[in-house]
Design a protein around this motif. Structure first.
Motif: not given
Length: 285
Positions: A201-202, A251-252, A262-266, A281-284
């Protein structure tokens, strides 16, 4: 439908057009495994040209809502009488269960056999990586598009998603990965483990939703270094290279920085007292 001049995507559109004609005749049709970028364009094409719920993306594992796992999936076009039965997103999350619940057992079996999982387990002699598994399988003379994602379980084993028709071939011929002897076990048709990619989690704040600001926050780069990364073509937004620093991040979405991750911007969750935007956001990992 997303418009593009990319010849590979235009070729994909042509293939999907041919497949949609097959589904119009009451038959199932499907592509090989698509890249994440092809999945995005393929979903856009089908949303614009085909009835809701007819086209689904399936990679062989259950997904949580809004997840991008698995990344490589087959696009399966169902007969047009399934239109409206479920949304494309709902159908893609667990198509086998969705079709079975609707009493469409033949279609459920077709989808289940389209993507098979095999378990590849080493002897414990050495740690096996994603690259090791992929290199050894392609070394058997197979093309990349017959394989989906490779899901690492631990240092010595992994699930490999593949076309149903090559599962037995891999069981019989994949005997070594890197320098280690492996045992390959086919999973039952319809076996769908709930695999979940590890994420970190970021939480941060950014001055704006500009791409360079978001890249700096996600990577701990300075603003100037983030701008260099963007302008050098090292940043992808939803699998498209973007070189304009002032591009707005909505987002998303999925954001990748070559050499970093790689990141998922939530979401952007409101503003601080100083007027900065709260980034989630989250980093894989």
């Amino acid at each position: 439908m997303k418009y593009t001049n990319d010849p590979e995507i235009l070729s994909l559109y042509a293939r999907l057009g041919d497949l949609s004609a097959i589904s119009d005749r009451g038959e199932c049709a499907m592509t090989a495994f698509l890249t994440p970028r092809e999945c995005l364009y393929g979903a856009s094409f089908c949303e614009a040209r085909i009835g809701e719920g007819i086209a689904l993306l399936w990679g062989g594992v259950l997904t949580r809502e809004g997840d991008t796992l698995p990344e490589r999936r087959r696009m399966i076009l169902l007969p047009d009488y399934t239109a409206g039965m479920a949304s494309a997103e709902e159908m893609s999350r667990d198509p086998v269960a969705t079709l079975s619940a609707a009493g469409l057992e033949d279609l459920a079996a077709f989808v289940a056999d389209a993507v098979r999982l095999i378990l590849v387990k080493g002897s414990g002699y050495r740690k096996l990586t994603h690259r090791d598994y992929l290199g050894s399988i392609l070394g058997l003379g197979l093309e990349r598009d017959v394989l989906g994602d490779i899901f690492i379980i631990d240092e010595h084993s992994a699930y490999v998603a593949c076309k149903g028709e090559i599962a037995d071939f891999l069981v019989d011929n994949l005997t070594q990965v890197s320098a280690d002897t492996v045992r390959v076990t086919p999973m039952p048709v319809g076996f769908v483990p709930p695999v979940e990619r590890k994420r970190q989690a970021i939480r941060d704040t950014v001055a704006s939703a500009r791409l360079d600001c978001v890249v700096a926050a996600l990577t701990n780069f300075s603003r100037e270094k983030a701008q260099v990364a963007v302008r050098s073509g090292l940043v992808e937004l939803n699998y498209e290279t973007v070189e304009a620093c002032d591009t707005t991040v909505e987002p998303p979405c999925v954001l990748s920085v070559r050499g970093v991750g790689k990141f998922s911007v939530l979401s952007f969750d409101g503003e601080t007292k100083k007027g900065r935007m709260r980034l989630s956001a989250e980093k894989y990992v």
